[in-house]
Write a protein that holds these residues in place. Sequence first.
Motif, PDB file in Angstrom:
ATOM      1  N   ARG A   1       0.845  -1.197   0.000  1.00  0.00           N
ATOM      2  CA  ARG A   1       0.000   0.000   0.000  1.00  0.00           C
ATOM      3  C   ARG A   1       0.879   1.245   0.000  1.00  0.00           C
ATOM      4  NH1 ARG A   1      -0.857   1.973   5.370  1.00  0.00           N
ATOM      5  NH2 ARG A   1       0.250   0.694   6.913  1.00  0.00           N
ATOM      6  N   GLN A   2       0.337   2.342  -0.547  1.00  0.00           N
ATOM      7  CA  GLN A   2       1.055   3.612  -0.586  1.00  0.00           C
ATOM      8  C   GLN A   2       0.689   4.412   0.649  1.00  0.00           C
ATOM      9  OE1 GLN A   2       0.515   5.867  -4.194  1.00  0.00           O
ATOM     10  NE2 GLN A   2       2.091   7.355  -3.664  1.00  0.00           N
ATOM     11  N   THR A   3       1.700   4.875   1.384  1.00  0.00           N
ATOM     12  CA  THR A   3       1.446   5.597   2.634  1.00  0.00           C
ATOM     13  C   THR A   3       1.677   7.099   2.528  1.00  0.00           C
ATOM     14  OG1 THR A   3       3.710   5.175   3.387  1.00  0.00           O
ATOM     15  CG2 THR A   3       2.006   3.577   4.029  1.00  0.00           C
ATOM     16  N   SER A   4       2.342   7.560   1.471  1.00  0.00           N
ATOM     17  CA  SER A   4       2.511   8.998   1.267  1.00  0.00           C
ATOM     18  C   SER A   4       2.753   9.274  -0.198  1.00  0.00           C
ATOM     19  CB  SER A   4       3.676   9.539   2.105  1.00  0.00           C
ATOM     20  OG  SER A   4       4.911   9.077   1.613  1.00  0.00           O
ATOM     21  N   GLY A   5       2.505  10.538  -0.594  1.00  0.00           N
ATOM     22  CA  GLY A   5       2.707  10.923  -1.985  1.00  0.00           C
ATOM     23  C   GLY A   5       1.428  10.825  -2.792  1.00  0.00           C
ATOM     24  N   LEU A   6       1.572  10.687  -4.095  1.00  0.00           N
ATOM     25  CA  LEU A   6       0.444  10.646  -5.018  1.00  0.00           C
ATOM     26  C   LEU A   6       0.558   9.420  -5.907  1.00  0.00           C
ATOM     27  CD1 LEU A   6       0.468  14.416  -6.054  1.00  0.00           C
ATOM     28  CD2 LEU A   6      -1.202  13.299  -4.562  1.00  0.00           C
ATOM     29  N   ALA A   7      -0.595   8.888  -6.275  1.00  0.00           N
ATOM     30  CA  ALA A   7      -0.628   7.688  -7.096  1.00  0.00           C
ATOM     31  C   ALA A   7      -0.263   8.000  -8.537  1.00  0.00           C
ATOM     32  CB  ALA A   7      -2.015   7.054  -7.033  1.00  0.00           C
ATOM     33  N   SER A   8       0.147   6.994  -9.262  1.00  0.00           N
ATOM     34  CA  SER A   8       0.452   7.146 -10.682  1.00  0.00           C
ATOM     35  C   SER A   8      -0.775   7.662 -11.421  1.00  0.00           C
ATOM     36  CB  SER A   8       0.872   5.795 -11.265  1.00  0.00           C
ATOM     37  OG  SER A   8       1.053   5.884 -12.660  1.00  0.00           O
ATOM     38  N   GLY A   9      -0.552   8.633 -12.315  1.00  0.00           N
ATOM     39  CA  GLY A   9      -1.647   9.201 -13.088  1.00  0.00           C
ATOM     40  C   GLY A   9      -2.255  10.436 -12.481  1.00  0.00           C
ATOM     41  N   GLU A  10      -1.846  10.808 -11.253  1.00  0.00           N
ATOM     42  CA  GLU A  10      -2.373  12.013 -10.628  1.00  0.00           C
ATOM     43  C   GLU A  10      -1.534  13.225 -11.020  1.00  0.00           C
ATOM     44  OE1 GLU A  10      -3.945  12.033  -6.665  1.00  0.00           O
ATOM     45  OE2 GLU A  10      -3.592   9.883  -6.443  1.00  0.00           O
ATOM     46  N   SER A  11      -2.048  14.413 -10.664  1.00  0.00           N
ATOM     47  CA  SER A  11      -1.347  15.662 -10.965  1.00  0.00           C
ATOM     48  C   SER A  11      -0.398  16.005  -9.826  1.00  0.00           C
ATOM     49  CB  SER A  11      -2.356  16.802 -11.173  1.00  0.00           C
ATOM     50  OG  SER A  11      -3.123  16.573 -12.341  1.00  0.00           O
ATOM     51  N   PHE A  12       0.871  16.149 -10.150  1.00  0.00           N
ATOM     52  CA  PHE A  12       1.896  16.445  -9.162  1.00  0.00           C
ATOM     53  C   PHE A  12       2.216  17.934  -9.187  1.00  0.00           C
ATOM     54  CE2 PHE A  12       2.168  11.971  -9.398  1.00  0.00           C
ATOM     55  CZ  PHE A  12       2.868  11.512  -8.292  1.00  0.00           C
ATOM     56  N   PRO A  13       2.264  18.572  -8.019  1.00  0.00           N
ATOM     57  CA  PRO A  13       2.557  20.008  -7.984  1.00  0.00           C
ATOM     58  C   PRO A  13       4.039  20.288  -8.224  1.00  0.00           C
ATOM     59  CG  PRO A  13       2.426  19.154  -5.758  1.00  0.00           C
ATOM     60  CD  PRO A  13       2.052  18.017  -6.678  1.00  0.00           C
ATOM     61  N   VAL A  14       4.339  21.547  -8.491  1.00  0.00           N
ATOM     62  CA  VAL A  14       5.737  21.960  -8.625  1.00  0.00           C
ATOM     63  C   VAL A  14       6.445  21.741  -7.292  1.00  0.00           C
ATOM     64  CG1 VAL A  14       7.260  23.929  -8.986  1.00  0.00           C
ATOM     65  CG2 VAL A  14       5.250  23.618 -10.438  1.00  0.00           C
ATOM     66  N   GLY A  15       7.654  21.203  -7.358  1.00  0.00           N
ATOM     67  CA  GLY A  15       8.394  20.875  -6.152  1.00  0.00           C
ATOM     68  C   GLY A  15       8.654  19.379  -6.074  1.00  0.00           C
ATOM     69  N   THR A  16       8.987  18.913  -4.887  1.00  0.00           N
ATOM     70  CA  THR A  16       9.322  17.507  -4.672  1.00  0.00           C
ATOM     71  C   THR A  16       8.218  16.807  -3.909  1.00  0.00           C
ATOM     72  OG1 THR A  16      11.706  17.980  -4.642  1.00  0.00           O
ATOM     73  CG2 THR A  16      10.988  15.908  -3.648  1.00  0.00           C
ATOM     74  N   THR A  17       7.684  15.734  -4.481  1.00  0.00           N
ATOM     75  CA  THR A  17       6.692  14.886  -3.821  1.00  0.00           C
ATOM     76  C   THR A  17       7.339  13.532  -3.540  1.00  0.00           C
ATOM     77  OG1 THR A  17       4.844  15.953  -4.985  1.00  0.00           O
ATOM     78  CG2 THR A  17       4.425  13.804  -3.985  1.00  0.00           C
ATOM     79  N   THR A  18       7.384  13.137  -2.277  1.00  0.00           N
ATOM     80  CA  THR A  18       7.976  11.852  -1.904  1.00  0.00           C
ATOM     81  C   THR A  18       6.878  10.800  -1.814  1.00  0.00           C
ATOM     82  OG1 THR A  18       9.757  12.925  -0.674  1.00  0.00           O
ATOM     83  CG2 THR A  18       9.312  10.612  -0.163  1.00  0.00           C
ATOM     84  N   ASN A  19       7.035   9.729  -2.568  1.00  0.00           N
ATOM     85  CA  ASN A  19       6.076   8.634  -2.601  1.00  0.00           C
ATOM     86  C   ASN A  19       6.651   7.450  -1.824  1.00  0.00           C
ATOM     87  OD1 ASN A  19       4.173   9.824  -4.733  1.00  0.00           O
ATOM     88  ND2 ASN A  19       6.157   9.874  -5.744  1.00  0.00           N
ATOM     89  N   THR A  20       5.920   6.980  -0.821  1.00  0.00           N
ATOM     90  CA  THR A  20       6.387   5.879   0.023  1.00  0.00           C
ATOM     91  C   THR A  20       5.425   4.708  -0.081  1.00  0.00           C
ATOM     92  OG1 THR A  20       7.439   7.410   1.570  1.00  0.00           O
ATOM     93  CG2 THR A  20       6.990   5.187   2.380  1.00  0.00           C
ATOM     94  N   PHE A  21       5.978   3.496  -0.219  1.00  0.00           N
ATOM     95  CA  PHE A  21       5.189   2.271  -0.327  1.00  0.00           C
ATOM     96  C   PHE A  21       5.647   1.292   0.742  1.00  0.00           C
ATOM     97  CE2 PHE A  21       4.938   4.344  -4.348  1.00  0.00           C
ATOM     98  CZ  PHE A  21       3.659   4.081  -4.818  1.00  0.00           C
ATOM     99  N   VAL A  22       4.680   0.608   1.380  1.00  0.00           N
ATOM    100  CA  VAL A  22       4.966  -0.358   2.439  1.00  0.00           C
ATOM    101  C   VAL A  22       4.343  -1.695   2.060  1.00  0.00           C
ATOM    102  CG1 VAL A  22       4.656  -0.947   4.872  1.00  0.00           C
ATOM    103  CG2 VAL A  22       5.038   1.431   4.211  1.00  0.00           C
ATOM    104  N   VAL A  23       5.128  -2.774   2.120  1.00  0.00           N
ATOM    105  CA  VAL A  23       4.608  -4.114   1.870  1.00  0.00           C
ATOM    106  C   VAL A  23       4.585  -4.858   3.206  1.00  0.00           C
ATOM    107  CG1 VAL A  23       6.923  -4.907   1.205  1.00  0.00           C
ATOM    108  CG2 VAL A  23       4.925  -6.285   0.627  1.00  0.00           C
ATOM    109  N   THR A  24       3.469  -5.525   3.478  1.00  0.00           N
ATOM    110  CA  THR A  24       3.279  -6.282   4.715  1.00  0.00           C
ATOM    111  C   THR A  24       2.946  -7.730   4.379  1.00  0.00           C
ATOM    112  OG1 THR A  24       2.385  -4.293   5.785  1.00  0.00           O
ATOM    113  CG2 THR A  24       1.998  -6.401   6.893  1.00  0.00           C
TER     114      THR A  24
END
Length: 393
Positions: free
Chosen positions: A74-97
């Motif tokens: 599951r994705q715990t932070s950031g934006l999913a693929s296909g979404e609109s990303f704002p100017v700047g840095t977006t950190t995407n974090t994924f956790v597998v359990t």
Amino acid sequence: MFKNNFSQILLTLLFMSSISCSNDEKEGEQKDAIAPSITCLSPINVNIDTTAKDAMVTYTTPEGTDNIAGAVTRQTSGLASGESFPVGTTTNTFVVTDAAGNTTSCSFDVIVARNNPSENMPYFIGDDPTPTGKKWTSVAELSDEFNTDIFDDSKWFRDPSQDQFGWYGREPALFQPDNVSVGDGSLNVMVKKLQTPITSNSRNWTHGGAILRSKTKAISGYYYEARMKANETVMSSTFWIAFPQNCNSGPFRKLELDIQECVGRTHSGTDSWAKEWDNIYHSNTWRHARTCDINISVQRPGKKDLEEKNHSRYFVYGCWWKSPTEILFYLDGEYVYTIKPSTDFDLEGHITMAMETYDWNPIEPENDLTATGTEEQRTTKYDWVRTWKLEDL
């Protein structure tokens, strides 16, 4: 009787043993100590058009694996693929359990940057405020790209003894012309701790700053902008318009139009109201107290707290001095706020850039970056200063 009892005991022991073995087998099945695996992407860099607000970014979503079926990602932070990303840095974090509760995570950045603003008009994103039937034309005398290695003394005062203001800095930082230079495509203003303190006009100077003023006067109706990266010290980085004043000959009102005023860092000794001044867009209009005018200074400020430090990158600070009664402010091309000053701003002034000290954000002796910082940390950089006027199409 004894034989029967012995048989009963033996059967009971055998039964308990079988249960224990069964439980041990189940416990053995649940003891999965191997963590799942997941691999994230390398950073994704996206450049967008100057006027675009964001970028739609698609990427391959990381999916975790495990030695036993049943792992969930599951994705715990950031934006999913296909979404609109704002100017700047977006950190995407994924956790597998995995099924046993073991977890592993990974992260990657999506970095969206706009192309540099056009040199042909002011930097506007979204609604363009240009009036119908008008166009913006560069005011060359009040603009500078700083693309040569020679400072343009025909456009700027950098020696406070030569301008008409007679302001040499706020103690303990003395304005020094030698701290100003151009190179690598920018105006560079360095702040520093003096190797030997200077005593002048009954003042003690322990640090060096600088001030620049335009030789051509700034007037109402023009649009002013600067692309600036602040220094990292407690000293200021600024872009504003200063107005001369004289109680004998006039003008009698002492005005000040601050487009951007910030510091590089704050600390425990900073006044409480200024704790965010190292990540702020701060503007103001002042009518200062003078013996021939008003007794108490009046200000009309505007501000926006930022998520980034002012020294983290170049920002574009813009101001449309639309009229004597209405002044609009822009950050990175986007409208932020309007200030309606307490008096008509109908005087002529001078574009000013000052690096100075403040008593509300004093030098911190135990962590004085003006003494220990690198040249990069101690330098405010201006990529360019641009001024525009409206003309008929």
